[in-house]
Design a protein around this motif. Structure first.
Motif, PDB file in Angstrom:
ATOM      1  N   THR A 221     -29.381 -22.665  56.710  1.00 16.78           N
ATOM      2  CA  THR A 221     -29.524 -22.901  55.278  1.00 16.78           C
ATOM      3  C   THR A 221     -28.182 -22.783  54.573  1.00 16.78           C
ATOM      4  O   THR A 221     -27.845 -23.592  53.706  1.00 16.78           O
ATOM      5  CB  THR A 221     -30.546 -21.932  54.659  1.00 16.78           C
TER       6      THR A 221
ATOM      7  N   GLU B 260     -30.928 -22.416  42.943  1.00 15.04           N
ATOM      8  CA  GLU B 260     -32.224 -22.307  42.267  1.00 15.04           C
ATOM      9  C   GLU B 260     -33.279 -23.125  43.006  1.00 15.04           C
ATOM     10  O   GLU B 260     -34.409 -22.667  43.184  1.00 15.04           O
ATOM     11  CB  GLU B 260     -32.119 -22.781  40.825  1.00 15.04           C
ATOM     12  N   CYS B 261     -32.902 -24.312  43.421  1.00 17.16           N
ATOM     13  CA  CYS B 261     -33.844 -25.176  44.157  1.00 17.16           C
ATOM     14  C   CYS B 261     -34.256 -24.539  45.480  1.00 17.16           C
ATOM     15  O   CYS B 261     -35.439 -24.542  45.841  1.00 17.16           O
ATOM     16  CB  CYS B 261     -33.225 -26.549  44.409  1.00 17.16           C
ATOM     17  N   VAL B 262     -33.290 -24.007  46.202  1.00 21.27           N
ATOM     18  CA  VAL B 262     -33.574 -23.410  47.508  1.00 21.27           C
ATOM     19  C   VAL B 262     -34.449 -22.171  47.361  1.00 21.27           C
ATOM     20  O   VAL B 262     -35.363 -21.958  48.151  1.00 21.27           O
ATOM     21  CB  VAL B 262     -32.265 -23.089  48.260  1.00 21.27           C
ATOM     22  N   THR B 263     -34.216 -21.364  46.340  1.00 20.94           N
ATOM     23  CA  THR B 263     -35.033 -20.164  46.163  1.00 20.94           C
ATOM     24  C   THR B 263     -36.471 -20.513  45.786  1.00 20.94           C
ATOM     25  O   THR B 263     -37.368 -19.699  45.979  1.00 20.94           O
ATOM     26  CB  THR B 263     -34.437 -19.203  45.110  1.00 20.94           C
ATOM     27  N   ARG B 264     -36.685 -21.729  45.285  1.00 21.72           N
ATOM     28  CA  ARG B 264     -38.048 -22.201  45.019  1.00 21.72           C
ATOM     29  C   ARG B 264     -38.668 -22.839  46.253  1.00 21.72           C
ATOM     30  O   ARG B 264     -39.795 -23.309  46.208  1.00 21.72           O
ATOM     31  CB  ARG B 264     -38.047 -23.204  43.869  1.00 21.72           C
ATOM     32  N   GLY B 265     -37.902 -22.875  47.354  1.00 18.49           N
ATOM     33  CA  GLY B 265     -38.450 -23.395  48.602  1.00 18.49           C
ATOM     34  C   GLY B 265     -38.043 -24.813  48.942  1.00 18.49           C
ATOM     35  O   GLY B 265     -38.443 -25.344  49.972  1.00 18.49           O
ATOM     36  N   GLU B 266     -37.250 -25.437  48.098  1.00 20.45           N
ATOM     37  CA  GLU B 266     -36.817 -26.820  48.348  1.00 20.45           C
ATOM     38  C   GLU B 266     -35.659 -26.825  49.333  1.00 20.45           C
ATOM     39  O   GLU B 266     -34.639 -26.196  49.078  1.00 20.45           O
ATOM     40  CB  GLU B 266     -36.387 -27.485  47.037  1.00 20.45           C
ATOM     41  N   THR B 267     -35.811 -27.506  50.452  1.00 20.57           N
ATOM     42  CA  THR B 267     -34.747 -27.554  51.454  1.00 20.57           C
ATOM     43  C   THR B 267     -34.374 -28.975  51.855  1.00 20.57           C
ATOM     44  O   THR B 267     -33.559 -29.153  52.750  1.00 20.57           O
ATOM     45  CB  THR B 267     -35.141 -26.758  52.713  1.00 20.57           C
ATOM     46  N   SER B 268     -34.930 -29.952  51.190  1.00 19.50           N
ATOM     47  CA  SER B 268     -34.589 -31.337  51.489  1.00 19.50           C
ATOM     48  C   SER B 268     -33.168 -31.622  51.005  1.00 19.50           C
ATOM     49  O   SER B 268     -32.873 -31.468  49.812  1.00 19.50           O
ATOM     50  CB  SER B 268     -35.560 -32.288  50.796  1.00 19.50           C
TER      51      SER B 268
ATOM     52  N   PHE C 277     -29.635 -16.060  53.074  1.00 19.43           N
ATOM     53  CA  PHE C 277     -30.106 -17.234  53.797  1.00 19.43           C
ATOM     54  C   PHE C 277     -29.634 -17.191  55.241  1.00 19.43           C
ATOM     55  O   PHE C 277     -28.608 -16.590  55.557  1.00 19.43           O
ATOM     56  CB  PHE C 277     -29.574 -18.503  53.126  1.00 19.43           C
TER      57      PHE C 277
END
Length: 66
Positions: A6, A38-46, A2
């Motif tokens: 990030t 896991e969330c970040v690797t799915r594109g979630e950055t909120s 990252f």
């Protein structure tokens, strides 16, 4: 890997979610960190979504990890 922004976000979210978890409780912190990653690797950055995922994971963790 990252980028720096990030990575800083991940660290801040982990620290906020685990504010009441000592650094010696590595099992709980690792579990939360894994869920956030896991969330970040799915594109979630909120930040709010990441915090919620971390909190849910921590609340589901075995009592001995809280």
């Amino acid at each position: 890997m990252f980028d720096a922004a990030t990575t800083a976000l991940l660290r801040a979210v982990l620290d906020e979610v685990c504010v009441n978890v000592t650094r010696h409780e590595t099992g709980a912190r690792t579990l939360v960190a894994t869920k956030i990653l896991e969330c970040v690797t799915r594109g979630e950055t909120s930040p709010d979504v990441l915090k919620q995922a971390g909190r849910e994971t921590l609340s589901d963790a075995p009592a001995m990890w809280r």
